[in-house]
Design a protein around this motif. Structure first.
Motif, short mmCIF file in Angstrom:
data_model
loop_
_atom_site.label_atom_id
_atom_site.label_comp_id
_atom_site.label_asym_id
_atom_site.label_seq_id
_atom_site.Cartn_x
_atom_site.Cartn_y
_atom_site.Cartn_z
N SER A 152 0.82 -1.22 0.00
CA SER A 152 0.00 0.00 0.00
C SER A 152 0.85 1.26 0.00
O SER A 152 0.57 2.20 -0.71
CB SER A 152 -0.99 0.05 1.16
N ARG A 153 1.85 1.29 0.81
CA ARG A 153 2.87 2.35 0.79
C ARG A 153 4.15 1.73 1.31
O ARG A 153 4.12 0.84 2.15
CB ARG A 153 2.48 3.58 1.57
N ALA A 154 5.27 2.17 0.74
CA ALA A 154 6.53 1.50 1.05
C ALA A 154 7.66 2.51 1.12
O ALA A 154 7.65 3.53 0.45
CB ALA A 154 6.84 0.46 -0.02
N ARG A 155 8.62 2.19 1.95
CA ARG A 155 9.85 2.97 2.03
C ARG A 155 10.86 2.42 1.03
O ARG A 155 10.73 1.31 0.54
CB ARG A 155 10.43 2.90 3.44
N TRP A 156 11.89 3.20 0.78
CA TRP A 156 12.94 2.83 -0.16
C TRP A 156 13.50 1.46 0.20
O TRP A 156 13.65 0.59 -0.65
CB TRP A 156 14.03 3.91 -0.12
N SER A 157 13.80 1.24 1.48
CA SER A 157 14.38 -0.04 1.92
C SER A 157 13.41 -1.20 1.70
O SER A 157 13.84 -2.32 1.36
CB SER A 157 14.82 0.04 3.38
N ASP A 158 12.11 -0.98 1.88
CA ASP A 158 11.12 -2.03 1.63
C ASP A 158 11.12 -2.43 0.16
O ASP A 158 11.04 -3.61 -0.18
CB ASP A 158 9.70 -1.56 1.99
N ILE A 159 11.21 -1.42 -0.70
CA ILE A 159 11.21 -1.67 -2.14
C ILE A 159 12.48 -2.43 -2.53
O ILE A 159 12.42 -3.39 -3.32
CB ILE A 159 11.07 -0.35 -2.92
N MET A 160 13.61 -2.04 -1.98
CA MET A 160 14.88 -2.72 -2.28
C MET A 160 14.80 -4.20 -1.86
O MET A 160 15.20 -5.09 -2.61
CB MET A 160 16.04 -2.03 -1.57
N LYS A 161 14.27 -4.46 -0.68
CA LYS A 161 14.14 -5.86 -0.20
C LYS A 161 13.23 -6.65 -1.13
O LYS A 161 13.51 -7.81 -1.45
CB LYS A 161 13.59 -5.89 1.22
N TYR A 162 12.13 -6.05 -1.56
CA TYR A 162 11.20 -6.73 -2.46
C TYR A 162 11.90 -7.04 -3.78
O TYR A 162 11.77 -8.15 -4.31
CB TYR A 162 9.97 -5.85 -2.68
N LEU A 163 12.62 -6.06 -4.32
CA LEU A 163 13.34 -6.28 -5.57
C LEU A 163 14.33 -7.43 -5.46
O LEU A 163 14.40 -8.29 -6.34
CB LEU A 163 14.10 -5.01 -5.98
N MET A 164 15.09 -7.45 -4.38
CA MET A 164 16.10 -8.50 -4.21
C MET A 164 15.42 -9.87 -4.13
O MET A 164 15.92 -10.85 -4.69
CB MET A 164 16.95 -8.23 -2.97
N ALA A 165 14.29 -9.94 -3.46
CA ALA A 165 13.57 -11.22 -3.34
C ALA A 165 13.00 -11.66 -4.68
O ALA A 165 13.04 -12.85 -5.02
CB ALA A 165 12.46 -11.10 -2.30
N ARG A 166 12.47 -10.75 -5.46
CA ARG A 166 11.82 -11.10 -6.73
C ARG A 166 12.81 -11.31 -7.88
O ARG A 166 12.61 -12.19 -8.70
CB ARG A 166 10.82 -10.01 -7.12
N VAL A 167 13.86 -10.48 -7.92
CA VAL A 167 14.79 -10.53 -9.04
C VAL A 167 15.96 -11.46 -8.75
O VAL A 167 16.56 -12.02 -9.66
CB VAL A 167 15.28 -9.10 -9.39
N GLY A 168 16.30 -11.60 -7.48
CA GLY A 168 17.43 -12.46 -7.12
C GLY A 168 18.77 -11.76 -7.16
O GLY A 168 19.81 -12.40 -7.04
N GLU A 169 18.75 -10.47 -7.33
CA GLU A 169 19.98 -9.68 -7.31
C GLU A 169 19.66 -8.32 -6.72
O GLU A 169 18.50 -7.91 -6.66
CB GLU A 169 20.58 -9.53 -8.70
N ARG A 170 20.70 -7.62 -6.32
CA ARG A 170 20.51 -6.30 -5.72
C ARG A 170 20.85 -5.23 -6.74
O ARG A 170 22.00 -5.14 -7.19
CB ARG A 170 21.43 -6.15 -4.50
N PRO A 171 19.87 -4.43 -7.13
CA PRO A 171 20.19 -3.30 -8.02
C PRO A 171 21.03 -2.27 -7.26
O PRO A 171 21.00 -2.24 -6.03
CB PRO A 171 18.82 -2.73 -8.39
#
Length: 112
Positions: free
Chosen positions: A53-72
């Motif tokens: 619903s609303r997310a902080r930068w760190s929440d988005i980064m964690k989600y990306l790492m979990a979904r993509v499998g790498e850290r942008p």
């Protein structure tokens, strides 16, 4: 909007609201697919914000790492977030990112 729909379709009520949501989501889906083709991370950024619903930068980064499998890189995530804000798909209030349009949020959740 719900009150207007209720007055226009009193016999349908909740069904009319759901129908309008589906129509809106179908209309926005093509635009979202075009958006997602512009960056490998846009889809997952939008998903993260939609799911939370609303997310902080760190929440988005964690989600990306979990979904993509790498850290942008931090710069890449910041650039993509700013681009999504400039295009109107996201808003930022303090540290929080959100999707301002409920139909866009609904469409993103449906495309997961």
């Amino acid at each position: 909007m719900a009150c207007l729909l209720w007055r226009l379709y009193p016999e349908k009520g909740e069904d009319a609201i759901n129908e309008v949501k589906e129509i809106g989501a179908n209309l926005i889906r093509t635009e979202l697919e075009e958006l997602f083709s512009r960056s490998q991370y846009y889809r997952y950024i939008m998903e993260a914000v939609a799911v939370l619903s609303r997310a902080r930068w760190s929440d988005i980064m964690k989600y990306l790492m979990a979904r993509v499998g790498e850290r942008p890189t931090n710069a890449t995530l910041s650039r993509d977030l700013n681009n999504l804000i400039e295009m109107g798909f996201l808003t930022k209030d303090g540290d929080w990112y959100s999707i301002p349009d409920p139909i866009v949020r609904y469409a993103v959740l449906k495309t997961r």
